[in-house]
Scaffold this active site. Structure first.
Site, PDB file in Angstrom:
ATOM      1  N   LYS A 112       0.817  -1.211   0.000  1.00  0.00           N
ATOM      2  CA  LYS A 112       0.000   0.000   0.000  1.00  0.00           C
ATOM      3  C   LYS A 112       0.857   1.270   0.000  1.00  0.00           C
ATOM      4  CE  LYS A 112      -4.228  -2.076   1.374  1.00  0.00           C
ATOM      5  NZ  LYS A 112      -3.817  -3.476   1.672  1.00  0.00           N
TER       6      LYS A 112
HETATM    7  C1  PLP Z   1      -4.515  -4.501   1.224  1.00  0.00           C
HETATM    8  C2  PLP Z   1      -3.775  -5.764   1.085  1.00  0.00           C
HETATM    9  C3  PLP Z   1      -4.196  -6.762   0.201  1.00  0.00           C
HETATM   10  C4  PLP Z   1      -5.465  -6.660  -0.602  1.00  0.00           C
HETATM   11  O1  PLP Z   1      -5.449  -5.627  -1.577  1.00  0.00           O
HETATM   12  P1  PLP Z   1      -6.835  -5.073  -2.162  1.00  0.00           P
HETATM   13  O2  PLP Z   1      -6.440  -3.956  -3.035  1.00  0.00           O
HETATM   14  O3  PLP Z   1      -7.642  -4.628  -0.968  1.00  0.00           O
HETATM   15  O4  PLP Z   1      -7.473  -6.217  -2.869  1.00  0.00           O
HETATM   16  C5  PLP Z   1      -3.401  -7.889   0.091  1.00  0.00           C
HETATM   17  N1  PLP Z   1      -2.301  -8.061   0.833  1.00  0.00           N
HETATM   18  C6  PLP Z   1      -1.870  -7.126   1.697  1.00  0.00           C
HETATM   19  C7  PLP Z   1      -0.646  -7.382   2.495  1.00  0.00           C
HETATM   20  C8  PLP Z   1      -2.585  -5.947   1.842  1.00  0.00           C
HETATM   21  O5  PLP Z   1      -2.164  -5.036   2.700  1.00  0.00           O
END
Ligand code: PLP
Length: 480
Positions: A112
């Site tokens: 993220k």
């Molecule tokens: C947020 C997240 C996901 C999922 O991503 P989305 O965009 O919500 O589908 C997967 N793995 C990790 C470690 C995350 O932080």
């Protein structure tokens, strides 16, 4: 370029407008009015560029004619300058024709960071340009909040309020958020699930009076700018493995459907994508829908991959808009059905169109553990549980011919040390920057799972309302 709502009843906005608004006023999500195309030569031209330069080339068509365009290059340079790998998003081979795309080299060790570091800076610059102030609110099942707080802490024009489900995120995830000491950062532990938190966020956006007074905006992947900042690594990884001359496939650990939707967007821009594999844990509503056409989120099950403990995948609405031929009336009717009955059913054409590009696999807890173990034994790569879910899903996918499979690795194993050690017998090494951070004092408010309590807390503590200056601010403090 203009941005339109998936529900068709909110005004179209510029990129800057959509960046600052996040959710559309009709409850829909913003989408570009058309997908810009990158010609094969332009895609080939990304080879060998610095990540920030490649990202700029992929993102700039969406910002055409927008005041944010002038900020893009400097923002990308600053954002990716804070990463701890010179390639930003390096590829690593784990099997013949199978690769891991490491997206965890940012400041909070989760993918993220790639989007949040960019979106926070773009927002702050847009607000300073407009001479205004905003209140960012978000719900997190773990990593989003940490990445958001890390990106927004100390920014002049923004207060940030992050809700997390109390006791349902890892210790490391919580401490990464609650140890931020800047005045503009507010953590809220809600006595409920992630979906409860997300519902409160939606209700806050639905309260148009409060929304306008506080200038509320979101950082959850309902903000199109986040999706946009997740596009470049699909391109750089694919180009590294032979695109545009060769198609590639991706397997994406999926929760809210934001990351994989960026893969879809990349394919619409012209990247040759052979398949997009949705990998979920036991929260498998998307996998069941791909099987039957019925989307019926059930209650959330806690797993070892908490950032994917989501049943209501907000960003699926974006794909729905596309599957329905951009018919906003159809999206409104399906979303209305979902709200009323808890489910909706895709028609045959929509389901066929979904299955053309997407596949899906749900991975149980035991298989996730076994995957962490076998991967480290075979390759020396220590995967976190989210990545392991995707590696297992990629193994289950076949029939790709010569297309390489790129598995997105979304978190550093040190973010989930207990789960990784239990599965592999090895304790992941904790990066120094994480260790220093986690020892600090925590600050967090504890609130019941009630809209009124959260709305009141935000109204009291936000600077944007103009009611309380920095001196008059009250702050409910609870030691976590
Ligand atoms: C947020 C997240 C996901 C999922 O991503 P989305 O965009 O919500 O589908 C997967 N793995 C990790 C470690 C995350 O932080």
């Amino acid at each position: 370029m203009k941005f339109v709502s998936t529900r068709g009843e909110a005004p179209a906005l510029s990129f800057e407008g959509a960046l600052l608004a996040a959710l559309a006023r009709d409850g829909g999500l913003y989408m570009p009015e058309a997908w810009p195309k990158l010609e094969p030569e332009a895609i080939a031209g990304l080879a060998g560029l610095d990540y920030a330069d490649a990202a700029s080339r992929v993102m700039r068509p969406f910002l055409a004619g927008d005041p944010c365009l002038a900020d893009l290059e400097i923002v990308l340079e600053e954002a990716y300058g804070s990463f701890h790998h010179p390639a930003v998003a390096p590829l690593r081979q784990i099997a013949p024709n199978r690769f891991i795309l490491e997206l965890f080299h940012g400041p909070t060790l989760a993918f993220k960071d790639l989007a949040m570091q960019v979106v926070a800076r773009l927002m702050n610059r847009a607000l300073l340009r407009r001479g205004s102030h905003t209140t960012v609110i978000g719900a997190t099942s773990g990593d989003t909040g940490a990445a958001a707080i890390e990106a927004f802490r100390g920014l002049e024009a923004i207060d940030i309020f992050i809700m997390h489900p109390k006791g349902r995120i890892s210790d490391v995830q919580r401490r990464q958020m609650t140890t931020a000491t800047e005045e503009n950062v507010h953590n809220i532990a809600v006595e409920g699930t992630f979906d409860d938190c997300q519902n409160i966020v939606k209700a806050l956006f639905g309260d148009l009076t409060l929304r306008d007074r506080l200038g509320l905006t979101g950082i959850n992947s309902i903000n199109f700018a986040r999706i946009l900042a997740q596009l470049p690594y699909y391109f750089t990884a694919a180009v590294g493995l032979g695109a545009p001359h060769r198609a590639v496939a991706f397997t994406v650990p999926t929760g809210n459907f934001g990351d994989i939707f960026a893969g879809y967007a990349a394919s619409r821009m012209g990247l040759p994508v052979a398949r997009l594999v949705i990998a979920t844990n036991l929260n498998d509503s998307l996998v069941r829908m791909l099987g039957s056409g019925l989307y019926e989120p059930t209650s959330v099950v806690a797993t070892s991959s908490p950032s994917m403990d989501i049943q209501l995948a907000s960003n699926f609405e974006r794909l729905l808009f596309e599957l329905a031929g951009r018919d906003a009336g159809r999206v409104r009717s399906l979303m209305g059905e979902l709200r009323k009955t808890g489910a909706f059913r895709l028609n045959d054409a929509e389901l066929a169109s979904l299955r053309e590009l997407f596949a899906a696999h749900a991975i149980g807890e035991h298989e996730t553990e076994m995957t962490i173990r076998s991967l480290v034994e075979e390759t020396g790569v220590l995967a976190d549980p989210h990545t392991a879910v995707a590696v297992a899903a990629a193994r289950a996918e076949s029939g790709l011919g010569s297309s390489p499979m790129i598995v997105l690795s979304t978190a550093h194993p040190a973010k989930f040390p207990e789960a990784v050690e239990r599965a592999s017998g090895r304790m992941p090494e904790q990066p120094e920057r994480l260790r220093l951070r986690l020892g600090q004092h925590e600050r967090c408010a504890l609130l019941p799972n009630e809209y009124g309590a959260v709305a009141g807390f935000i109204a009291t503590n936000a600077r944007a309302g103009g009611k309380s200056g920095a001196h008059g601010r009250r702050r409910t403090e609870v030691r976590a």
